[in-house]
Design a protein around this motif. Structure first.
Motif, short mmCIF file in Angstrom:
data_model
loop_
_atom_site.label_atom_id
_atom_site.label_comp_id
_atom_site.label_asym_id
_atom_site.label_seq_id
_atom_site.Cartn_x
_atom_site.Cartn_y
_atom_site.Cartn_z
N GLU A 47 0.83 -1.19 0.00
CA GLU A 47 0.00 0.00 0.00
C GLU A 47 0.87 1.25 0.00
O GLU A 47 1.88 1.32 0.69
CB GLU A 47 -0.93 0.00 1.21
CG GLU A 47 -2.00 1.07 1.15
CD GLU A 47 -3.11 0.84 2.15
OE1 GLU A 47 -4.15 1.52 2.03
OE2 GLU A 47 -2.96 -0.02 3.03
N GLN A 98 -7.07 -9.32 4.71
CA GLN A 98 -6.34 -8.06 4.88
C GLN A 98 -5.88 -7.88 6.32
O GLN A 98 -4.75 -7.44 6.58
CB GLN A 98 -7.24 -6.88 4.48
CG GLN A 98 -6.59 -5.51 4.68
CD GLN A 98 -7.59 -4.38 4.63
OE1 GLN A 98 -8.62 -4.42 5.30
NE2 GLN A 98 -7.30 -3.35 3.84
N TRP A 109 -0.51 -6.49 1.89
CA TRP A 109 -0.53 -5.98 0.52
C TRP A 109 -1.96 -5.79 0.02
O TRP A 109 -2.17 -5.25 -1.07
CB TRP A 109 0.24 -6.94 -0.39
CG TRP A 109 -0.27 -8.35 -0.36
CD1 TRP A 109 0.13 -9.34 0.49
CD2 TRP A 109 -1.28 -8.93 -1.18
NE1 TRP A 109 -0.57 -10.50 0.25
CE2 TRP A 109 -1.44 -10.27 -0.78
CE3 TRP A 109 -2.06 -8.44 -2.22
CZ2 TRP A 109 -2.35 -11.13 -1.37
CZ3 TRP A 109 -2.97 -9.29 -2.83
CH2 TRP A 109 -3.11 -10.63 -2.41
N SER A 111 -4.78 -3.76 -0.06
CA SER A 111 -5.18 -2.39 0.25
C SER A 111 -6.70 -2.24 0.16
O SER A 111 -7.40 -3.09 -0.41
CB SER A 111 -4.51 -1.42 -0.72
OG SER A 111 -4.98 -1.65 -2.04
#
Length: 212
Positions: A47, A98, A109, A111
């Protein structure tokens, strides 16, 4: 390395560098994502950084008949410790992927931008999930892109022991029943290897991907 502009285009996967990076930039527009997966390419980036598009060589895959299920795992499945559903809670699965803490990783990763894009693909019937429940609580799952003959796995999570393995095995059993050719696992890790996944040449992967 190729720098993407607004055009809906990717260079041939043979132009990827030694790490497997093919291109940089562009966006996560659903049409670009669909073109990427159909072309053997996937996004993977941190991100706040530019989008990186990957086409690694070799490629980690599972030929469905090579799935390894340990005796202890078979016992867990036979006891019906979990309830498994397909594509009933996609957003919850990707949010858990997430947010789950992973050994050796700082942050994620996945986002918010990526979640939004893949939820659009889910609404189109292209991105799909497997959910694992225990006492009506979501305790594991995975999601990926369904190309109709190849399923491209993206991420999985587990809040209790063996929940993500249950999701993985359940997905493979479904894919076998529906005569899929391959489960794409992208890059090597030892956990996937323990389940029967192995690396193949990118050319072989692309041949299977284009064989529909």
């Amino acid at each position: 390395m190729y720098y993407l502009l607004e055009d809906l285009y990717f260079p041939p996967v043979s132009e990827a560098d030694e790490e497997g990076i093919l291109a940089i930039g562009g966006d996560l527009n659903p049409e670009r994502l669909k073109l990427a997966y159909k072309s053997g390419i996937f996004p993977w980036f941190n991100e706040g950084e530019p989008i990186l598009w990957w086409a690694p060589d070799p490629r980690m895959v599972l030929f469905l008949d090579e799935l390894i299920v340990s005796k202890s795992m078979r016992n867990i499945l036979n006891r019906n410790q979990f309830t498994v559903t397909f594509n009933t809670a996609f957003k919850e699965v990707i949010l858990n992927c997430q947010q789950i803490k992973r050994d050796g990783q700082n942050g994620t990763w996945i986002s918010d931008q990526m979640i939004e894009a893949y939820c659009v693909l889910n609404a189109e019937g292209i991105a799909k999930s497997v959910e694992v429940w225990q006492d009506e609580v979501l305790v594991g799952g995975l999601y990926g892109i369904d190309l109709g003959h190849v399923f491209c796995g993206e991420s999985m999570f587990s809040k209790v022991s063996n929940a993500s393995k249950t999701a993985f095995i359940s997905l493979v059993n479904y894919l076998k029943k529906e005569n899929y050719k391959l489960l794409d696992c992208q890059v090597y890790n030892s956990h996937l290897e323990s389940l029967g996944c192995r690396e193949i040449d990118r050319d072989e992967f692309m041949s299977i991907l284009k064989s529909k």
